[in-house]
Write a protein that holds these residues in place. Structure first.
Motif, mmCIF file in Angstrom:
data_model
loop_
_atom_site.group_PDB
_atom_site.id
_atom_site.type_symbol
_atom_site.label_atom_id
_atom_site.label_comp_id
_atom_site.label_asym_id
_atom_site.label_seq_id
_atom_site.Cartn_x
_atom_site.Cartn_y
_atom_site.Cartn_z
ATOM 1 N N UNK A 16 0.781 -1.167 0.078
ATOM 2 C CA UNK A 16 -0.007 0.105 0.037
ATOM 3 C C UNK A 16 0.736 1.257 -0.026
ATOM 4 N N UNK B 296 2.441 1.729 -3.193
ATOM 5 C CA UNK B 296 1.579 2.471 -4.396
ATOM 6 C C UNK B 296 1.273 3.702 -3.870
ATOM 7 N N UNK C 60 4.143 5.860 -5.344
ATOM 8 C CA UNK C 60 4.104 5.900 -6.593
ATOM 9 C C UNK C 60 2.978 6.709 -7.079
ATOM 10 N N UNK C 61 1.756 6.842 -6.538
ATOM 11 C CA UNK C 61 0.683 7.591 -6.877
ATOM 12 C C UNK C 61 0.989 9.110 -6.611
ATOM 13 N N UNK D 264 3.433 10.325 -9.079
ATOM 14 C CA UNK D 264 2.927 10.778 -10.357
ATOM 15 C C UNK D 264 2.174 12.062 -10.278
ATOM 16 N N UNK E 229 2.971 15.409 -12.221
ATOM 17 C CA UNK E 229 2.191 15.912 -13.091
ATOM 18 C C UNK E 229 1.817 17.286 -13.166
#
Lengths: 344, 252
Positions: free
Chosen positions: A4, A7, A10-11, A14, A18
Motif C-alpha cells: 500500500x 502504491x 508511486x501515486x 505521479x 504531473x
C-alpha cells in the motif's frame, strides 16, 4: 501494508510530477507583502489563466449574452467603468455603486465596496447573479458553456476534465484576476532606486505620507479596511456601505478603502462615482468632510492643504500610474482564443 | 511523457483495486463487522409526500402555501451507538425535493450494532462556509451560495402562500449565515445495523419547520433571505424549528 505504501508513494510521485509540469508560481513583487489568497487550493496554470481570461471577456456569462465582466471592468481604466458614476449592467440597467477597479486581488481579504464577500473565488457569483448586472445564474452559465464549441476543450486543457462545474468556472476567473498585478509604476521604480521623483512629486509624496497613507498604506495603497471618509450621504441612493452587510451601526457609512494605484485612469471616484476629477477628491478631504458618529479617526482633525500642496499631492498620485499594467497584452481581449472557436 | 503518466495512473489504480478486494475477502471470512446503509430523507408535510404541482398545504396556524423548491444541506452525519460509540460520515449532501436521487445518502463501512441516535448539521460547517468554493454538492452550481454575502444558504423553501386578504403572494425563505446552522439529533429506537437491512428512512416535516418550537406566520414573514438585524429573530425561530422537524420512520 508495504505494498500500500509503495502504491501510495508511486501515486503521489505521479501527481507531483504531473502538477509540476503545469503549475505556475505566483510572483510576489519585491516590496509587496505575502498574498492573502491561498494558491495551494487553486494552483495557477497557464491553461487555467487563459480559460479565465476567455470567461472574463465572454458575454456568455450574462442572461442575454451581451454583458461580460470586461463591460464594467475595462483594462485601459485599470479594470473599472469610466463612463458612468454608477455602473451600468444588462439592458443598460443602472447599479447603485461605481464598479471597483481590479488589481492586486491576491492581497485583498474581502471584496466589493462593502466587503460583502470574503473570498475571491466566490466573488464573481455576485455580478453574474445581480439582476442589474448580468442577471444570470451559475448553473445556467455552466450549461451554456458545456454545449458551446469552445469551452469543453478549454476546461479539459485547464482541469483535465471537460465536464464543466461552477467551481472550476469561478476558480478559472479567479486565476485571471489574480494575474492582474500592478507594481510597475514610476513610484515603484523610485522605490527600487531606478528613477527619481521630480521636486513636485517629492513634495506630494511627503504630504501624502503625512495625510493619506494611514488608510492608503504603501505599497498596496490601501489598508484593506473599511472607513467612513466623510462623504455626505446621497439621499436618493441611501447607501450605508458596510452596514448593509453587518447591520452593525458602528459600520454605518463605511466603505472599503480602495487602492490608489492607477488612480489617474480609474475615474470617477468614490463608491458612487460622485467625483470626476482628482482635484475634487483632494478638495473633499481638505474642505468637504461631513462629521458623523462613524467618521474615520484619521479624518477627525482637518487636513489643511494650500492650493499648491493639493497640486503636489496630485502630482504624486500620478506616479502611481502603471502603463505596463494598463497596456499589458496578457490582459487583452483574447482574440486568438475566440477565433480558434469560430474556425472549428 | 503524458502517456507515461497515464499508464502509471492506470497501473496504480489497478493495484489499489486488487488490494481492496483482498481486504473484503478477509472480512467475509469472519462475521460482518461493517455494513453499508442508505439513509433516505423523506420530505413530507405532516407525513404526506410533497407535490410541487401547486398543491396547497396548510401549516399549524392555518397559512395555505405551496412548494416549488425545497432544498437543504445535510452534512457531517454521525451515528451513535447505545454505548456511545460514534460513526462519523464525512459527507456533504444537498437534499432536494426536485432531485430525488440526492435524497439517498449512502454510508459505507458502518460498524454493525445497535444505534440510538443520528446526528447531522443542517447547513454547512463553519470551515467550509467561509473559505471560498467547495466541490460536490457544495459546488456553486447548486444555487446555494449567497451572491451578495459570504457563505452558503442552508435551507431554501420557495413557493407561494395565500394571505389573510386571500391574495396569493410569493413565499421565499433562504436561511443561512453562521448563526443559522442547525444541529439535528434524531432519536433512533435501537436501530440494528446488521448488513441485512439497507435503508434507514428519516422523515422531514415541513410544517414542523414553521411550528415545532414557535409559529412562523407567513402574513408577517413571507420573504426572508438576508442577514439583517431584523431577521435575527426569524433566523433563530426557523433554525430552532428545523432542528425538531426530523424523525425516524423505519429501517428495512
Amino acid at each position: 501494508m508495504k505494498r500500500k505504501l509503495f502504491i501510495f508513494s508511486l501515486l503521489s510521485f505521479v501527481i507531483v510530477s504531473f502538477r509540476s509540469v503545469n503549475e505556475i508560481q505566483f510572483e510576489v513583487p519585491n516590496s509587496f507583502p505575502k498574498p492573502v489568497y491561498n494558491f495551494s487550493k487553486n494552483p495557477l496554470s497557464e491553461n487555467k489563466i487563459q480559460l479565465g481570461r476567455a470567461l472574463f471577456y465572454d458575454p456568455i456569462l450574462s442572461r442575454n449574452n451581451m454583458i461580460s465582466c470586461a463591460s464594467c471592468h475595462s483594462q485601459f481604466s485599470a479594470f473599472t467603468h469610466v463612463d458612468h458614476a454608477l455602473s451600468h449592467g444588462i439592458e443598460d440597467k443602472s447599479g447603485f455603486r461605481n464598479s471597483p477597479a481590479l488589481m492586486n486581488m491576491a492581497w485583498q481579504k474581502s471584496f466589493m465596496r462593502d466587503g460583502a464577500i470574503n473570498h475571491l473565488d466566490a466573488q464573481s457569483l455576485a455580478p453574474i447573479t445581480n439582476p442589474v448586472e448580468m442577471d444570470e445564474n451559475i448553473a445556467h452559465v455552466v450549461a451554456k458553456l458545456q454545449i458551446s464549441k469552445l469551452y469543453p476543450q478549454l476546461f479539459f486543457k485547464a482541469f483535465g476534465d471537460s465536464t464543466i462545474t461552477g467551481e472550476h468556472t469561478l476558480k478559472a476567473i479567479s486565476q485571471f484576476m489574480l494575474t492582474l498585478v500592478s507594481a510597475n509604476s514610476k513610484y515603484d521604480s523610485v522605490m527600487r532606486k531606478q528613477s527619481v521623483f521630480n521636486e513636485q512629486e517629492n513634495k506630494g509624496y511627503i504630504l501624502f505620507k503625512k495625510n493619506c497613507s494611514m488608510c492608503h498604506t504603501e505599497p498596496l495603497f490601501t489598508n484593506d479596511e473599511f472607513r467612513n471618509n466623510g462623504l455626505k450621504i446621497d439621499t436618493t441612493l441611501n447607501d450605508y456601505g458596510r452596514y448593509r452587510v453587518t447591520k452593525n451601526k458602528a459600520d454605518s457609512l463605511k466603505f472599503k478603502v480602495p487602492t490608489l494605484r492607477n488612480i489617474e485612469f480609474s475615474y470617477p471616484y468614490m463608491h458612487d462615482g460622485r467625483f470626476k476629477k482628482l482635484s475634487q477628491v483632494i478638495n473633499h478631504y481638505a474642505n468637504g468632510i461631513e462629521k458623523s458618529k462613524t467618521l474615520a479617526n484619521e479624518l477627525q482633525k482637518p487636513i489643511l492643504l494650500t492650493a499648491n500642496e493639493k497640486v503636489d499631492i496630485i502630482a504624486f498620485l500620478l506616479t502611481l500610474s502603471d502603463k505596463s499594467f494598463l497596456f499589458n497584452p496578457q490582459y487583452f481581449y483574447p482574440k486568438e482564443i475566440f477565433s480558434e472557436a469560430t474556425k472549428n | 511523457m503524458k502517456n507515461l503518466i497515464f499508464c502509471a495512473i492506470i497501473l496504480a489504480g489497478f493495484l489499489l483495486v486488487s488490494c481492496t478486494k483482498e481486504e473484503t475477502k478477509q472480512t467475509n471470512n469472519n462475521i460482518a463487522t461493517v455494513a453499508n446503509i442508505n439513509v433516505v430523507f423523506n420530505n413530507t408535510v405532516s407525513g404526506m409526500a410533497i407535490n410541487t404541482d401547486n398543491t396547497n398545504y396548510t401549516n399549524a396556524i392555518g397559512n395555505k402555501y405551496t412548494v416549488d423548491i425545497l432544498k437543504y444541506y445535510v452534512t457531517n452525519i454521525v451515528l451513535e451507538k447505545e454505548n456511545g460509540a460514534l460513526f462519523y460520515a464525512k459527507n456533504y449532501n444537498l437534499i432536494d425535493l426536485n432531485e430525488t436521487l440526492q435524497n439517498t445518502i449512502s454510508l459505507k463501512n458502518v460498524p454493525t450494532g445497535k444505534y440510538t441516535k443520528l446526528r447531522f448539521i443542517l447547513g454547512v460547517d463553519s470551515a467550509r462556509n467561509t473559505s471560498g468554493l467547495q466541490v460536490g454538492y457544495l459546488d456553486p452550481s447548486y444555487g446555494m451560495i449567497w451572491t451578495w454575502n459570504t457563505g452558503y444558504i442552508f435551507f431554501k423553501h420557495e413557493g407561494n402562500f395565500t394571505n389573510s386578504a386571500n391574495q396569493v403572494k410569493p413565499l421565499r425563505f433562504h436561511l443561512g449565515t453562521e448563526a443559522a446552522r442547525g444541529f439535528v439529533e434524531v432519536w433512533l429506537p435501537e436501530v440494528n445495523i446488521n448488513g441485512i437491512n439497507s435503508k434507514l428512512t428519516i422523515d422531514f416535516d415541513l410544517n414542523q419547520a414553521y411550528s415545532s418550537s414557535s409559529n412562523i406566520d407567513f402574513n408577517v414573514d413571507n420573504d426572508r433571505q438576508s442577514t439583517e438585524e431584523v431577521d435575527r429573530f426569524w433566523i433563530s425561530n426557523l433554525k430552532n424549528n428545523l432542528e425538531k422537524s426530523f424523525s425516524y420512520k423505519n429501517i428495512e
